[in-house]
Scaffold this active site. Structure first.
Site, mmCIF file in Angstrom:
data_model
loop_
_atom_site.group_PDB
_atom_site.id
_atom_site.type_symbol
_atom_site.label_atom_id
_atom_site.label_comp_id
_atom_site.label_asym_id
_atom_site.label_seq_id
_atom_site.Cartn_x
_atom_site.Cartn_y
_atom_site.Cartn_z
ATOM 1 N N LYS A 77 4.539 8.192 1.405
ATOM 2 C CA LYS A 77 5.044 7.331 2.491
ATOM 3 C C LYS A 77 4.624 7.877 3.855
ATOM 4 O O LYS A 77 4.333 7.113 4.784
ATOM 5 C CB LYS A 77 6.571 7.244 2.408
ATOM 6 N N GLU A 111 -0.764 3.266 8.897
ATOM 7 C CA GLU A 111 -0.181 2.175 9.680
ATOM 8 C C GLU A 111 -0.404 2.410 11.182
ATOM 9 O O GLU A 111 -0.731 1.472 11.921
ATOM 10 C CB GLU A 111 1.313 2.086 9.372
ATOM 11 N N HIS A 165 1.121 6.813 4.278
ATOM 12 C CA HIS A 165 1.200 5.352 4.476
ATOM 13 C C HIS A 165 1.475 5.035 5.945
ATOM 14 O O HIS A 165 0.823 4.178 6.547
ATOM 15 C CB HIS A 165 2.307 4.799 3.572
ATOM 16 N N ASN A 166 2.442 5.735 6.533
ATOM 17 C CA ASN A 166 2.787 5.474 7.937
ATOM 18 C C ASN A 166 1.688 5.948 8.883
ATOM 19 O O ASN A 166 1.469 5.349 9.927
ATOM 20 C CB ASN A 166 4.119 6.135 8.280
ATOM 21 N N SER A 183 9.138 1.111 2.339
ATOM 22 C CA SER A 183 8.500 0.315 3.380
ATOM 23 C C SER A 183 8.894 -1.142 3.204
ATOM 24 O O SER A 183 9.050 -1.621 2.085
ATOM 25 C CB SER A 183 6.974 0.451 3.299
#
Length: 305
Positions: free
Chosen positions: A177, A184, A180-181, A125
């Protein structure tokens, strides 16, 4: 030279090129390949080694080699690995720094391990700001292999021991990840809705860019994402140059599907994904259906083109 002190990079687009430059600045010898001759030239002009073929990429790296793939998820990753394998030798390391599905990363690890190669998945990221700010990296694979690459991660990260870490076995990096996205997505949706509400309160004549600037300091909703939002509003307060069309890279979808598989309620991430999909619908049939149903049962007015 040890694998941790030099790195081959495949894919020198905006992010890959910036990563190569940050590595160079951090004392890592970089050898890069891209199908774009212009991208290769930029790398060479910056002081690293640009090559025009995978064969030259491998030849310019000493064993055990480490090659970082910055290519689109899915088949391009498998195709690139397939082309590289005959050129490499046992003990060489494949690093997938793209947005791959963690299940693909688990599969690739087992396939490559059976042939004597190493595989590390790195959820990365930082986007176009990584050159300046550093990259956040979530890393999966065999811990000794990850440790052997420490100088590379330290050079790419915001600080030597900041913004990167070993997450667990193969696939763990891309799994973290992915989530994480998904988070987001939810954060972006909340900001977008909040600013939309304030922008619609016309009688107060609110200055959205000023509000974003105020929130950046001391507020519990401050974040780097808000910093970027403030900058965007300063450049285009009404966002008049933009079309209301939002893409998704796929990781939000994977997060939602994983939540369903795990029986975890994730309504915010799910709704934020649905809103992105809805933004792409021209002449939205769903909303027209809702309007006609309201008209049918309650006689509510409808608007026609």
């Amino acid at each position: 030279m040890a694998a941790g002190r030099e790195l081959g990079i495949i894919g020198l687009g905006k992010m890959g090129g910036n990563m190569a430059e940050r590595l160079r600045q951090g004392g890592i010898q970089v050898v890069g390949f891209d199908f774009s001759a212009e991208a290769v030239k930029r790398l060479t002009d910056a002081g690293s080694t640009g090559v025009s073929s995978l064969e030259d990429l491998v030849k310019n790296l000493s064993a055990p080699r480490a090659i970082w793939l910055m290519v689109p998820a899915g088949k391009p990753v498998d195709d690139t690995i397939a082309k590289l394998k005959p050129l490499m030798q046992k003990g060489d390391i494949f690093i997938d720094g793209g947005n791959s599905n963690y299940k693909d990363s688990q599969r690739r690890y087992h396939e490559l391990e059976a042939e004597g190669f190493k595989f590390v998945d790195v959820g990365t990221s930082g986007g176009v700001w990584g050159l300046k700010e550093g990259y956040s990296m979530m890393i999966g694979g065999e811990e000794p292999v990850v440790e052997s690459l420490r100088p590379i991660f330290e050079a790419l990260a915001p600080g030597k021991d900041l913004g990167w870490g070993y997450m667990g076995p193969a696939g763990a990096g891309h799994f973290v990840k992915m989530v994480h996205n998904g988070i987001e997505y939810g954060m972006m949706q909340a900001y977008a809705e909040g600013f939309s509400i304030m922008g619609q309160k016309k009688e107060l004549n609110l200055d959205l860019e000023k509000i974003a600037q105020v929130w950046r300091y001391g507020s519990v909703v401050r974040s780097w994402l808000l910093d970027l939002t403030a900058d965007a509003l300063k450049k285009d307060p009404g966002l008049e140059d933009l079309e209301a069309y939002v893409e998704d890279s796929g990781e939000g979808r994977w997060t939602v599907m994983e939540a369903i598989d795990l029986n975890i309620s994730a309504p915010v991430i799910t709704e934020s994904l649905i809103r992105r999909i809805r933004s792409r619908e021209e002449n939205n049939f769903t909303d027209r259906m809702l309007a006609i149903m309201r008209n049918a049962f309650g006689g509510h007015a409808v608007k026609k083109d």
